[in-house]
Scaffold this motif. Sequence first.
Motif, short mmCIF file in Angstrom:
data_model
loop_
_atom_site.label_atom_id
_atom_site.label_comp_id
_atom_site.label_asym_id
_atom_site.label_seq_id
_atom_site.Cartn_x
_atom_site.Cartn_y
_atom_site.Cartn_z
N CYS A 35 0.85 -1.19 0.00
CA CYS A 35 0.00 0.00 0.00
C CYS A 35 0.89 1.24 0.00
O CYS A 35 1.81 1.36 0.82
CB CYS A 35 -0.91 -0.01 1.23
SG CYS A 35 -1.89 1.49 1.39
N ASP A 36 0.60 2.17 -0.92
CA ASP A 36 1.41 3.40 -0.98
C ASP A 36 0.78 4.55 -0.19
O ASP A 36 1.19 5.69 -0.31
CB ASP A 36 1.61 3.83 -2.44
CG ASP A 36 0.30 3.89 -3.20
OD1 ASP A 36 -0.75 3.82 -2.55
OD2 ASP A 36 0.35 4.01 -4.44
N GLN A 37 -0.24 4.20 0.62
CA GLN A 37 -0.87 5.22 1.46
C GLN A 37 -0.43 5.12 2.93
O GLN A 37 -1.03 5.71 3.81
CB GLN A 37 -2.40 5.06 1.38
CG GLN A 37 -2.97 5.16 -0.02
CD GLN A 37 -2.76 6.53 -0.63
OE1 GLN A 37 -2.75 7.52 0.08
NE2 GLN A 37 -2.55 6.57 -1.93
N GLY A 38 0.62 4.33 3.17
CA GLY A 38 1.15 4.23 4.53
C GLY A 38 0.55 3.11 5.35
O GLY A 38 0.89 2.92 6.51
N CYS A 39 -0.38 2.33 4.79
CA CYS A 39 -0.99 1.21 5.51
C CYS A 39 -0.02 0.03 5.53
O CYS A 39 0.50 -0.37 4.50
CB CYS A 39 -2.29 0.81 4.83
SG CYS A 39 -3.10 -0.59 5.62
N LYS A 40 0.25 -0.54 6.67
CA LYS A 40 1.24 -1.62 6.79
C LYS A 40 0.60 -3.01 6.74
O LYS A 40 1.25 -4.01 6.96
CB LYS A 40 2.04 -1.46 8.08
CG LYS A 40 2.89 -0.20 8.10
CD LYS A 40 3.71 -0.10 9.36
CE LYS A 40 4.56 1.17 9.34
NZ LYS A 40 5.37 1.30 10.57
N THR A 41 -0.70 -3.07 6.47
CA THR A 41 -1.39 -4.36 6.43
C THR A 41 -0.92 -5.19 5.25
O THR A 41 -0.63 -4.65 4.18
CB THR A 41 -2.91 -4.13 6.29
OG1 THR A 41 -3.33 -3.25 7.32
CG2 THR A 41 -3.68 -5.43 6.38
#
Length: 415
Positions: A95-101
Amino acid sequence: MKINELIFYQSIDAISLLCKQKALVKLNQLSSMLCKICHNMITKDDYQQNKILKLNCSCNFYCHSSCLKDQIIHKKAEFENIQKVEQLLNADIQCDQGCKTNLVGIQMIRQVLSHKEIQMYQFEYLEAQKLKRMEERQIKELQNQKQEILFVCSICFEELDLNQNGIILKCGCQFCRDCLKGNILNSLKENINFELENIFCPNGECKKVLDFDNIVFILQDDKQTLEKLEQKNIKSMFQKMKRENPDSLEELIICPGKYKVQKENGSIIYIPKDQIEKQRQGTAQIPIQENEVIVDCNFTFIQDRTEQKIIHKCSKCKYEFCLNNCDSTHDGYSCSSYQQWKIENTQDYRKDLEAQGFKFCPNCQIITQRTSGCNRIICTNCKISYCYLCYFQDKDQNVVYAHLNKVHGGYFGNA
């Protein structure tokens, strides 16, 4: 009413921040309409036909099922288990929105791969690891001994160092690598269909079929030949699976596409689909440079018919085609209509395909190919039963079985 200057500028900053946040929300909404793997737009048809998967992320990202399957196939050499593949995929798809899932889960992998495909990739991985361990063990034993091990090659009869230029086959025979490689390549020249069962140990007193792992080890630098053998090995594994489970809905698919190869460095150049189709119809030739050569793709894979997938994009040559033994997507036409059009408009089309082992359904003319098993065929398109050897047809499969017994002496065998 006068406004305090400080309050005025603080209000402007607050409004600017709200505008930026709103723009970011819109950008997120737009990005969610693109496949996270191929970055192409996800269409309404993709949603309606269940061709997409929602990734495990709060940012509302999706991907095409076919894109995820292609990613997995590229990782098949590392298919130790599903957990390992999940880990590898999540290292690439982030994810390039900062989500680490982790965006890809095990359940998603099981959605795009059949149970047999998972078994096959795990089997290939374990076999490769066995070969690797065997080679490492041989090297370690030789290093520990720290001495020259002499042997006489059974082909050139020279005394050589086993550590430097020798190989011990699984049947126990010993040869120098150069002689064994030459012997295998000569066998393949006489064996145009690359039948693995026809590659034997060169020792006249042994003559056992060479183990596939030994062949891979010897030909590891000959990528083109090795690729053909690996594809043939997939066919052999498929036939074995069909013998063990004849009612399986899995089918062997061979890509009808083409691609160009640069002679100097062997790099692949993809050919646009319309150029391939025009060449097949005899209306135009595929443009080619002096340093290029056109190669039939023939990439082989196993398709699970329970997935009800019709259109496939080859992971090797990127050619898109219909999985009902059609060499195109034939947009707007049914499979039977397209096959009839090909028969009427392409020179020697039917004759060429029948020479390759394909047959045409006597009722709807769709192409079929029997890789193994009984000669009673059920057409995947019109569902009629017919004899693969002489095209006798009947709606009742028992009538076709009786015909096979009476006319051809049994259910199996070739024409």
